[in-house]
Design a protein around this motif. Structure first.
Motif, PDB file in Angstrom:
ATOM      1  N   LYS A 122       0.652  -1.219  -0.148  1.00  0.00           N
ATOM      2  CA  LYS A 122       0.162  -0.074  -0.012  1.00  0.00           C
ATOM      3  C   LYS A 122       0.778   1.308  -0.096  1.00  0.00           C
ATOM      4  N   VAL A 123       0.676   2.267  -1.138  1.00  0.00           N
ATOM      5  CA  VAL A 123       1.482   3.190  -1.158  1.00  0.00           C
ATOM      6  C   VAL A 123       0.526   4.256  -1.433  1.00  0.00           C
ATOM      7  N   ASN A 124       0.522   5.409  -0.556  1.00  0.00           N
ATOM      8  CA  ASN A 124      -0.466   6.689  -0.876  1.00  0.00           C
ATOM      9  C   ASN A 124       0.135   7.574  -1.867  1.00  0.00           C
ATOM     10  N   ASP A 125       1.582   7.828  -1.764  1.00  0.00           N
ATOM     11  CA  ASP A 125       2.171   8.671  -2.622  1.00  0.00           C
ATOM     12  C   ASP A 125       3.512   7.772  -3.062  1.00  0.00           C
ATOM     13  N   VAL A 126       3.725   7.406  -4.311  1.00  0.00           N
ATOM     14  CA  VAL A 126       4.749   6.944  -4.765  1.00  0.00           C
ATOM     15  C   VAL A 126       6.118   7.654  -4.486  1.00  0.00           C
ATOM     16  N   ALA A 127       6.055   9.046  -4.521  1.00  0.00           N
ATOM     17  CA  ALA A 127       7.349   9.656  -4.377  1.00  0.00           C
ATOM     18  C   ALA A 127       7.851   9.680  -3.135  1.00  0.00           C
TER      19      ALA A 127
END
Length: 474
Positions: A210-215
């Motif tokens: 789970k990644v809310n913001d790839v950055a």
């Protein structure tokens, strides 16, 4: 209530941002404001009877029973489902009494529960279709499930990856993309697991990525970050699919246009859809294995049956199959009041052939003769069998004695055409056969021994008469 008062009230109803239906129990007419007409897809401008609601299906939200608009005015139902083409609309129902003869209900869309109900409805539909899924429409149903989870999670792309048989590469087998979003399924085939080490470290450990913001990915996820950015992915959510505790693939969602803070509800929903798809794939896998096992069993039984009923040398029916078939054909001929003929034939002077040319050559000649006999047995029930040694038998159902004699002549010509040299035969320079023919109109008491003995007697007469000829039992 005066006419002017009615007009004033009705003007107010039309301004209300709710669907309003008014019923007059004296005239038995219904009047709808514009919101109600739009909601129920009714175009009439006048008061009308209950017939106008015939094409509308409402269900009580509590027990799923079908109810009519008329019943809403006389019941305590507080919520109904309006069935639509894709997903039902959940409507709250409020009742009001205007005067002694006029009552009113309002239908208000319940946005607070509608999304969850619609998702539950879709999940129920997906689950029902995937419970006993067949291999020929599994792709269609998985694509529908991916569209459902992608839509409800407000994603731009949803997909299914499965490991290949090598367990080191995986393939994007199914994909749904929103309008205007680039599809990557064709590119993501046979992807080496080693190219995404961080992803699989996390997936193997937690079965969740789970990644809310790839950055914000950590430095050790540089390979994953580069791949996500190449696909313009800003947020990603993946759930592992397991079979016997082993990771066999994953289902996921991407957001491209905006970042998404994945909620617990998103996670629950994608896990649920993933579990449904995983179970469907397991069922397909079990069915394939079962089908393969059944096919192998059928093939094994076919081979065993052939071995049990086929002469190993000549590859035609053996004595066992001949006995069984003759018994069966006698019974059938008796039932249908038809004749049955039997031909017994011998290769003339075959012992001399073996003694002078050798057993290997003798075996080859037996094979040639057997193939010739089998090639002439073209009807269902016609059977050529090796009876023993150099002796053969032919069963001819529904064949009288004249037809049997003609068949023996055909065999004679076929054997002559083989032109197998037999210089040690005193009757011809090539292989010849002697024939004994018998025809019977059997009844329930007819035995196989009767036909065999009679054809054998005729064969003995052919041999005694000089061989290379056809004799008929009289």
């Amino acid at each position: 209530m005066s006419h002017d008062s009615n007009n004033t009230i009705w003007q107010v109803f039309n301004l209300i941002n709710l669907a309003v239906i008014v019923y007059d129990n004296k005239t038995h007419n219904y009047i709808l404001n514009q919101h109600a007409k739009t909601l129920l897809n009714i175009n009439s401008d006048d008061a009308f009877s209950s017939d106008v609601f015939n094409n509308i299906t409402l269900r009580d939200f509590n027990d799923d029973t079908v109810v009519t608009v008329e019943q809403l005015f006389t019941s305590t139902i507080t919520a109904v489902l309006l069935e639509c083409e894709f997903t039902p609309q959940l409507l709250n129902v409020n009742h009001s009494i205007i005067d002694d003869s006029v009552s009113m209900i309002t239908l208000e869309q319940d946005h607070s529960h509608a999304e969850q109900y619609n998702f539950d409805h879709i999940i129920s539909k997906i689950s029902t279709k995937l419970i006993d899924i067949q291999n020929d429409n599994i792709n269609q149903q998985i694509n529908f499930a991916l569209k459902a989870i992608g839509t409800v999670c407000k994603a731009d792309r949803s997909y299914l990856f499965e490991f290949n048989t090598d367990s080191e590469t995986l393939t994007n087998t199914h994909e749904w993309v929103n309008t205007g979003i680039t599809a990557y399924k064709d590119r993501l085939q046979n992807v080496p697991k080693a190219e995404l080490p961080y992803f699989f470290d996390v997936m193997n450990l937690t079965h969740l990525f789970k990644v809310n913001d790839v950055a914000q990915l950590p430095p050790e996820a540089n390979s994953e970050k580069a791949e996500f950015e190449a696909q313009s992915i800003q947020s990603v959510l993946c759930v592992g699919l397991r079979f016997d505790k082993e990771l066999v693939g994953f289902i996921g969602c991407d957001c491209v246009n905006t970042k998404r803070h994945w909620s617990k509800i998103d996670l629950i929903r994608i896990k649920l859809v993933g579990e449904i798809i995983n179970n469907a794939l397991k069922n397909i896998n079990y069915k394939k294995k079962l089908q393969l096992a059944q096919e192998q069993l059928i093939n094994a039984n076919t081979k065993l049956n052939k071995l049990a009923n086929t002469d190993a040398l000549t590859d035609i029916a053996n004595r066992r199959f001949f006995d069984t078939s003759l018994k069966s054909e006698i019974k059938r001929s008796a039932r249908q009041h038809q004749p049955i003929s039997l031909i017994m034939c011998d290769i003339d002077f075959f012992k001399r052939y073996n003694d002078n040319y050798g057993h290997h050559k003798g075996d080859e000649t037996l094979k040639h003769v057997a193939r010739a006999l089998k090639s002439l047995c073209k009807r269902e029930g016609d059977i050529a069998a090796r009876y023993g040694g150099e002796e053969f038998a032919i069963i001819l159902p529904a064949t009288n004695i004249e037809q049997c004699h003609k068949f023996a002549l055909l065999i004679e010509q076929k054997i002559k055409a083989l032109n197998i040299t037999h210089e040690f035969s005193p009757i011809a320079p090539y292989i010849t056969l002697s024939f004994g023919c018998f025809c019977s109109y059997p009844n329930a008491d007819t035995h196989t021994e009767t036909l065999i003995k009679s054809a054998d007697i005729a064969l003995y007469k052919a041999k005694k008469a000089g061989r290379n000829q056809i004799c008929i039992f009289e």
